[in-house]
Write a protein that holds these residues in place. Sequence first.
Motif, PDB file in Angstrom:
ATOM      1  N   SER A 173       0.812  -1.212   0.000  1.00 39.38           N
ATOM      2  CA  SER A 173       0.000   0.000   0.000  1.00 39.38           C
ATOM      3  C   SER A 173       0.849   1.267   0.000  1.00 39.38           C
ATOM      4  O   SER A 173       1.668   1.471   0.897  1.00 39.38           O
ATOM      5  N   PRO A 174       0.646   2.151  -0.995  1.00 35.71           N
ATOM      6  CA  PRO A 174       1.376   3.423  -0.998  1.00 35.71           C
ATOM      7  C   PRO A 174       1.135   4.242   0.278  1.00 35.71           C
ATOM      8  O   PRO A 174       1.991   5.033   0.664  1.00 35.71           O
ATOM      9  N   LEU A 175      -0.012   4.042   0.921  1.00 30.31           N
ATOM     10  CA  LEU A 175      -0.248   4.779   2.167  1.00 30.31           C
ATOM     11  C   LEU A 175       0.725   4.319   3.251  1.00 30.31           C
ATOM     12  O   LEU A 175       1.157   5.106   4.089  1.00 30.31           O
ATOM     13  N   TRP A 231       2.588   9.107  -5.190  1.00 26.15           N
ATOM     14  CA  TRP A 231       2.295   7.723  -5.573  1.00 26.15           C
ATOM     15  C   TRP A 231       0.987   7.221  -4.988  1.00 26.15           C
ATOM     16  O   TRP A 231       0.399   6.275  -5.515  1.00 26.15           O
ATOM     17  N   VAL A 232       0.537   7.830  -3.894  1.00 22.51           N
ATOM     18  CA  VAL A 232      -0.777   7.464  -3.364  1.00 22.51           C
ATOM     19  C   VAL A 232      -1.809   7.598  -4.489  1.00 22.51           C
ATOM     20  O   VAL A 232      -2.712   6.783  -4.635  1.00 22.51           O
ATOM     21  N   PHE A 233      -1.628   8.615  -5.319  1.00 22.38           N
ATOM     22  CA  PHE A 233      -2.546   8.818  -6.434  1.00 22.38           C
ATOM     23  C   PHE A 233      -2.079   8.064  -7.676  1.00 22.38           C
ATOM     24  O   PHE A 233      -2.851   7.374  -8.323  1.00 22.38           O
ATOM     25  N   MET A 249      -0.301   5.484  -8.215  1.00 25.17           N
ATOM     26  CA  MET A 249      -0.289   4.024  -8.257  1.00 25.17           C
ATOM     27  C   MET A 249      -1.666   3.438  -8.562  1.00 25.17           C
ATOM     28  O   MET A 249      -1.783   2.267  -8.867  1.00 25.17           O
ATOM     29  N   THR A 250      -2.718   4.231  -8.445  1.00 25.85           N
ATOM     30  CA  THR A 250      -4.027   3.732  -8.844  1.00 25.85           C
ATOM     31  C   THR A 250      -4.133   3.875 -10.362  1.00 25.85           C
ATOM     32  O   THR A 250      -3.289   4.510 -10.989  1.00 25.85           O
ATOM     33  N   TRP A 263      -4.787  10.446 -12.523  1.00 26.75           N
ATOM     34  CA  TRP A 263      -3.959  10.183 -11.341  1.00 26.75           C
ATOM     35  C   TRP A 263      -2.795   9.290 -11.750  1.00 26.75           C
ATOM     36  O   TRP A 263      -1.694   9.418 -11.240  1.00 26.75           O
TER      37      TRP A 263
END
Lengths: 234, 444
Positions: B137-139, B220-222, B224-225, B230
């Motif tokens: 998870s990027p988070l 990357w939180v955005f 990577m989706t 994004w």
Amino acid sequence: MARWGMVIDLDKCTGCQACVVACKVENNVPVVNAEEAAKGREMLWIRVMPTVEGEYPRIKMRFMPVLCQHCDHPPSTKVCPVGATYKNPEGIVAQIYPRCIGCRYCMNACPYTIKYFNWFRPQREEIQQNYLNPEVSLRPKGVVEKCTFCHHRLIKAREQAAVEKRSLREGDFTPACVESCPARAMYFGDLDDPTSTVSKLSKSSRAFRLLEELGTEPKVIYLTEGEWHGSVGR
Amino acid sequence: MEVLGDNNFQDEALLRPIGHFGKGFLLTVTILVGVVLWGIYAYSFQVRHGLGVTGLDRPVYWGFYITNFVFFIGISHAGTLISAILRLCQAEWRRSITRAAEVITVVVLFIGAANILLDLGRPDRALFVIFHGNLTSPLLWDVVSISTYLTGSTIYLYLPLIPDIAILRDRKARPQFLYRILSLGFTGTEKEKKRLHIAISIMAVIVIPIAISVHTVVSWVFAMTIQPMWHSTIFGPYFVVGAIFSGIAALILAMAIIRRAYHLQEYLKEIHFNNLGTLLLVMALLWFYFTFAEYLTTFYGGEPDEMAVFFAKVRGPYAPYFWAMVVTNFVIPFSILCNRKTRTVAGTVIASSSVIVGMWLERFTIVVPTLVNPRIPFPRGTYFPSWIEVSLMAASFAMFILLYMGFSKLFPIVSVWEMKEGREVSVAETAERVRTYLPGESEA
């Protein structure tokens, strides 16, 4: 091990929304009031997506039931920071409510926008309290929820099969939406079993998957309209 | 042995704000505390009722909180990164601004991280990220890089602070116990100074890659989706550029206020604003370049799902935000900063205020329009923040300013010993260094 999947024949779907109601009752999906629904906060694990084609007076409505696609490569599960959503060995994309921290990252990563958030503590009137399905856990406020392919029914079916000392047969495990469809437009079964109805139908020339090009490999397969062109007023 | 050790101490002005609270200061603190208390009330309201009290809906699951998170983490690039680069380049004009910059980083990182907590549906489970972390998870990457950055930049703020704390200890400033503990018994011997310099240099090198990683991971939180607009490969560097851009702007504003409030015109001179203004100009150009590249690529490709988001931004409901962003992030700062005559204190302050607004709008127009226009167009959403979100944004800013002000009353906001060192050592050293650049001189 089974790989559970669903086939929805759009030729047969009448858009009656029996699946929507059945799902809602089966899974204790909270009802939200009109004000919240207007904000787009209604919760429907399966919903019928209408599309209008053409212009008045030559209008054609199409209906498409959309639920969690239970992708083989789900974009939602890998982004969860706490592993609260994952794909189980039988291909069902699951959500662990007591683990979910409510960051809603999975909802944003899902290209089908098919996960739901508990914005408030679910409000249930007394009468609804009495008709809750005891087999499905209630979600607290602040967590994400979604279609489970009625996973609780699978557990029950497997227990029954164990009692009868046999393996699972086709038809032992059917989600509520499929069971309730009056037009018999929905099919459910093991996609890896070449003899199953869903596996045969999934090879139909009419078969397609939603946003196939993204490579998510959904296990909900649609059969496009084609054999029967029904339209009102033609 | 005393750290200052001589009688001709010239930087009394830098120590004057410590422990002295004027009327203006107390009034500002009162107002800010009021805003923060209001924010606490708003948050308790949200915790009691659920995230439904925000303006978020389906499919707009992220709004102000995430925008503020990205924005504040961006601001944090002001400090440590810029200070480290200037230190490593031996840019002598850095001496009076590094401290002010580094404090921004440390303080604002807390505010940024707090905004993630505000966004959680179950803040009571926040620690699950540590107990049940999911490496893909990027988070989670965010949690790792931000906590590393917070640790690194706190150490990097603290190291050059030690001699100043020792000075305050020697001068019996209060609270004495605080200075006594934090000064670690520093007495200013040559050996200590040498070690301190080595430690600072090592930290300066270490924090640069950490700082770059932080905003890359935030992007990357955005990115990577696979959501339209994004899922972009340039998001990493684009976010880093935006972060440094907004960071410099925040630093200029902080310096202007410090200069005014603490009467430090002698230390934060026109030249400092001019130099930072030039840096801001460079970042404005870089930002424009990235934005142009990003939007042109999207437009030229013309993929329908991407175009839905694109048009929502350039001529749809988010057009006012988008074009305001272009004006405040590029047109205004560029036209002020490209001219030596307008690159004054007032000029750079106007440009910086504009950039702060613009970079917030940039974060907003990245987060929200994509969510409003999902690939399956049922539903298409709208988003307007509720009073809760607005209150918590105000409280975030108020909290940041409060902590920053608090720091400036406990420690010198302009490094005392580094000014002294500049005067006593670096003037000669720099002249010597310049000489080695010239032909006919041996390499140093």
